[in-house]
Design an enzyme around this catalytic site. Structure first.
Site, short mmCIF file in Angstrom:
data_model
loop_
_atom_site.label_atom_id
_atom_site.label_comp_id
_atom_site.label_asym_id
_atom_site.label_seq_id
_atom_site.Cartn_x
_atom_site.Cartn_y
_atom_site.Cartn_z
N CYS A 34 0.76 -1.18 0.06
CA CYS A 34 -0.06 0.03 0.02
C CYS A 34 0.80 1.23 -0.12
O CYS A 34 0.36 2.43 -0.26
CB CYS A 34 -0.76 0.03 1.38
SG CYS A 34 0.17 0.11 2.63
N CYS A 105 -0.99 -5.23 6.70
CA CYS A 105 -0.72 -4.08 7.51
C CYS A 105 0.11 -4.26 8.64
O CYS A 105 0.95 -3.76 9.23
CB CYS A 105 -1.95 -3.37 7.96
SG CYS A 105 -3.21 -3.05 6.59
FE1 FES Z 1 -1.24 0.36 4.21
FE2 FES Z 1 -2.85 -0.79 6.28
S1 FES Z 1 -3.36 -0.28 4.21
S2 FES Z 1 -0.76 -0.19 6.26
#
Ligand code: FES
Length: 145
Positions: A34, A105
Site C-alpha cells: 500500500c 498491514c
Molecule cells: Fe497500508 Fe494498512 S493499508 S498499512
C-alpha cells in the site's frame, strides 16, 4: 463489525505513539502493498540487553496503528533477542484477528521492530545472524490464515 473491540481500542488509543529523541535504534519500513510507512524507535538497556522503551509513528491505516500499538506493548521490557522473534502472526493473534485483506498491514509492525533492532546492532557493533534480516524477513502474511 469488521474490526473487533481490541483492534478498535488500539486504533482509538494507540499505546507508545511518538518518537524517542535519544533512541538506540531507529527503524523505518514501507509496506510494498500500500506504500504506507512505519517508523519505530527503541531505547535499550545495554547492560541487560532489554528494550526499555519503544515508540512508533506511522503513515498507515487503522490496522497498521493497532498492530504497531500492540507490538510495542509486546516488546517493551523484553530482551532485544526476543523482540526479533515477534511475528506479524503473533501480533494479529494478540489483537484477536484482523480481516484477511488487512493482514499485510501487520507486517509493517514486525518489520519496523526488526529494522530498529538491526539499527541498534549495527550502531553498537553487535554481531547478529544476517539471515534474520533478509529482505522480506518477516514471517509473511501468508503464514496467517
Ligand atoms: Fe497500508 Fe494498512 S493499508 S498499512
Amino acid at each position: 463489525m469488521l474490526y473487533n473491540e481490541k483492534v478498535m481500542d488500539h486504533f482509538r488509543n494507540p499505546r507508545n505513539v511518538g518518537e524517542i529523541e535519544d533512541a538506540d535504534g531507529v527503524g523505518e519500513v514501507g509496506n510494498a502493498k500500500c506504500g504506507d510507512i512505519m517508523k519505530m524507535w527503541i531505547k535499550v538497556d545495554k547492560e541487560k540487553m532489554i528494550i526499555e522503551d519503544v515508540k512508533f509513528m506511522t503513515f498507515g491505516c487503522g490496522s497498521a496503528i493497532a498492530t504497531s500499538s500492540i507490538a510495542t506493548e509486546m516488546i517493551k521490557g523484553q530482551p532485544v533477542e526476543k523482540a526479533l522473534e515477534l511475528s506479524n502472526k503473533a501480533v494479529v493473534e494478540a489483537l484477536g484477528g484482523l480481516p484477511a485483506y488487512k493482514l499485510h498491514c501487520s507486517v509493517l509492525a514486525e518489520e519496523a521492530v526488526k529494522a530498529a533492532v538491526k539499527d541498534f546492532y549495527d550502531k553498537n557493533g553487535i554481531e547478529y545472524d544476517k539471515e534474520k534480516f533478509k529482505p522480506g524477513f518477516h514471517g509473511g502474511e501468508e503464514e496467517v490464515s
